[in-house]
Scaffold this active site. Structure first.
Site, short mmCIF file in Angstrom:
data_model
loop_
_atom_site.label_atom_id
_atom_site.label_comp_id
_atom_site.label_asym_id
_atom_site.label_seq_id
_atom_site.Cartn_x
_atom_site.Cartn_y
_atom_site.Cartn_z
N ASP A 1 0.85 -1.20 0.00
CA ASP A 1 0.00 0.00 0.00
C ASP A 1 0.88 1.24 0.00
O ASP A 1 1.85 1.33 0.77
CB ASP A 1 -0.92 0.01 1.22
CG ASP A 1 -2.18 -0.83 1.00
OD1 ASP A 1 -2.21 -1.60 0.01
OD2 ASP A 1 -3.11 -0.73 1.81
N ARG B 1 -7.01 -4.76 -7.48
CA ARG B 1 -6.02 -3.74 -7.08
C ARG B 1 -4.63 -4.07 -7.60
O ARG B 1 -3.70 -4.31 -6.84
CB ARG B 1 -5.99 -3.55 -5.57
CG ARG B 1 -7.28 -3.04 -5.00
CD ARG B 1 -7.12 -2.68 -3.52
NE ARG B 1 -8.40 -2.25 -2.95
CZ ARG B 1 -8.59 -1.91 -1.69
NH1 ARG B 1 -7.56 -1.94 -0.84
NH2 ARG B 1 -9.77 -1.53 -1.25
#
Length: 439
Positions: free
Chosen positions: A260, A312
């Site tokens: 992330d 993602r």
């Protein structure tokens, strides 16, 4: 395959001083004597090369070049996230879920305050608890237990640091590397696996029917800058979420993201890495209302492999993201696949020469998902060996149900190395991406 700009050359004497007796100094190829720990990012290799480039711990003195084999040694080498230039070389498997004496820890060892999963499930069953946020003794015990695990597995990485795996089998298991406010960091030739959350929280209102939320990413950048991640392998290996039970009608997830990049992080290059067998791989930008991310989140992703990734890969908000020469593989029978490229609020994704291989039930239009996104530049896309116009097909498929995406993302990448055809990149990435592979 690509050029690597060398920083300071390491002499034999320096290696002997920095490495404990008997240790081998192996690089990505595993060749004795090949040391990559002082390599720096090439001057044109993506966003992390901007504004002075990324050199990591290449200037470290001999006292701060350390080989580690245990969690305790790794924690001491990281030095609380200090900014002192340092090179940390991981040998073998380092397990974050261990005591200071090296004894293995499991979830029962972290549980405290009377936490018990069966009691937690009974307390917050939606049929009796309703849709309110969990509160009370079992939620308090869960939070305390989670804090004990976080203290052990969240490892702070400071500025001016290089972390590199030795040889072809260096593993960091169960850890979450936290780059919070760090500048000038390199992570290379390392397998990061199974950042396993012992204490997921039930969120009754997520997704309409509720869902389980987990805490840990294998690598998490928050306000970090000048970061180069290269030849790493990230996965849930050891505890795949698909093997977890179902509670309250939802899979009891144990893993969050693999990587992330959030909270105004900036100038990041991710290259020649492998993201495997996971749900949510890469999130760039953590919220639609995080307007402080504007002008930041500049990320280059090139020559990476995404295999068995549900979604993602990446999902982007706000950032200028250059996505080129990546390989996407959706395995046969992967019926949980959702999308690869997530185009979200004010994102500006420039995608070039990427290759997708999928089973027959997945169509071209399935590769992209938009949440308030307006633009996606794409050229040179291959889908199961055939050239496709990803943008045109997406717009045609979603006409009338979602806003059309335009090709004008407002910028053109200039910091990149040679961009090959998608077919050539597909073959080279299959051979060369991930930890233990020769660049």
């Amino acid at each position: 395959m690509r050029r690597i700009q060398l920083g300071v050359t390491v002499g034999l004497l320096g290696l002997l001083l920095a490495t404990p007796a008997g240790a081998e100094t192996r690089g990505i190829s595993g060749d004795l004597g090949r040391d990559i720990s002082r390599d720096t990012l090439a001057a044109d290799d993506g966003w992390a090369a901007a504004d002075g480039g990324t050199t990591g711990g290449s200037t470290a003195d001999a006292a701060h070049v350390l080989t580690v084999r245990t969690r305790g040694e790794l924690v001491r080498a990281l030095d609380g996230g200090s900014a002192t230039p340092k090179i940390i070389r991981i040998a073998g498997t380092v397990d974050a879920n261990t005591t200071d004496d090296g004894d293995r820890l499991d979830c029962d060892d972290y549980a405290t305050g009377g936490y018990d999963l069966r009691k937690y499930l009974a307390a917050y069953d939606p049929r009796t608890w309703g849709s309110a946020k969990p509160s009370g003794p079992q939620e308090e015990a869960r939070q305390a237990s989670a804090a004990k695990q976080a203290e052990r597995i969240e490892l702070a990485v400071g500025s001016n640091t290089t972390i590199v795996g030795l040889g072809s089998s260096a593993v960091l298991k169960g850890a979450s590397l936290q780059l919070k406010g760090a500048d000038n960091v390199i992570v290379r030739n390392l397998e990061l696996r199974d950042a396993y959350d012992c204490f997921p929280v039930w969120q009754p209102n997520t997704g309409g029917l509720g869902d389980w939320k987990t805490a840990y990413d294998n690598i998490w950048l928050r306000g970090a800058s000048h970061v180069w991640i290269d030849h790493v392998t990230l996965s849930d290996k050891g505890h795949p979420d698909e093997d977890e039970p179902t509670y309250f009608g939802r899979n009891y997830l144990r893993h969050d993201g693999l990587l992330d990049i959030t909270n105004a992080s900036d100038l990041v290059t991710v290259s020649w890495s492998r993201f495997a067998d996971h749900d949510k791989a890469i999130l760039i930008g953590n919220g639609d209302t995080a307007t402080g991310d504007r002008g930041r989140l500049r990320v280059t992703l090139h020559h990476n492999e995404f295999t068995g990734v549900v979604q993602r890969a990446p999902r982007v908000r706000f950032g200028q993201v250059h996505l080129y020469n990546n390989r996407y593989v959706v395995p046969a029978g992967a019926h949980d696949y959702r999308y690869s490229l997530g185009v979200s609020t004010e994102s500006a994704v420039y995608a070039e020469n990427n290759a997708f291989t999928t089973p027959g039930h997945i169509e071209v239009a399935d590769l992209v998902k938009s949440w308030n996104g307006t633009a996606l530049h794409q050229t040179g896309t291959l889908f199961n060996g055939y050239p496709v116009d990803l943008l045109a097909i997406y717009n045609a498929y979603n006409s009338g149900s979602e806003r059309d995406l335009t090709a004008d993302v407002g910028w053109t990448p200039t910091l990149h190395q040679k961009i090959d055809s998608a077919g050539k990149a597909d073959r080279e990435v299959a051979r060369g991406a991930g930890a233990g592979r020769t660049p």
